[in-house]
Design an enzyme around this catalytic site. Sequence first.
Site: not given
Length: 210
Positions: A111, A149, A151
């Site tokens: 990210h 799960e 994000v």
Amino acid sequence: MRGARARLAVLVSGRGTNLQAILDATRAPEYPAEVVVVVSDRPGAYALERARQAGVPAYVVPWRRDPADFGRRLAEVLDAHQAQWVCLAGFLRILPPEFVQRYRGRILNIHPSLLPAFGGRGMYGERVHQAVLASGAVESGCTVHFVTEDVDAGPVVAQARVPVLPDDTVETLAARVAEQEHRLYPEAIRRVVTGQVRFDDLVAAEQLAR
Ligand code: GAR
């Protein structure tokens, strides 16, 4: 004799510069992993071309209205290539919970910010850099983390920092972060597949810190 290399699946949606960095790293014989399959949710992704040029099987699994259905089809492709680890490299869909559970502790994502800052649903690609610039932050960077799960909220494997300069645009900041991503991701993958960094240890450490 050298042990077997870890078998990576790389999921992509776009131009694939992180995929390229991983493919380049795997060319070193001592690198402990190989890319056995690349999957894109978008037919036009240039990343598919990079995979083909490297001689790696590349597939399109189109996104489905029912994400669980997408997850099942994706798992079929990964199973057919005996993938052990899943690396998201500019893959812009949110994986369904069934898929995340099935590969629990074996999915990594990169990210383009210093998570937990500037993460979560809707925060991807250029939008992240836009938000960083709008916030007036003097530092940004990138994060490799395990996918859970929630994000962009899974345990962090590694981060790299870059300065935000006064005259930065989205493009200049994105380029500075990307340079770090290309160095960080192959290194983070190496740490995880060799067991130097373990999902369960990071989860346990997070629980202790609460
Ligand atoms: C990278 O900057 C990656 O961090 C980001 O998309 C870009 C993909 O570039 N991922 C996200 O924003 C995920 N939330 P690439 O296709 O050239 O590797």
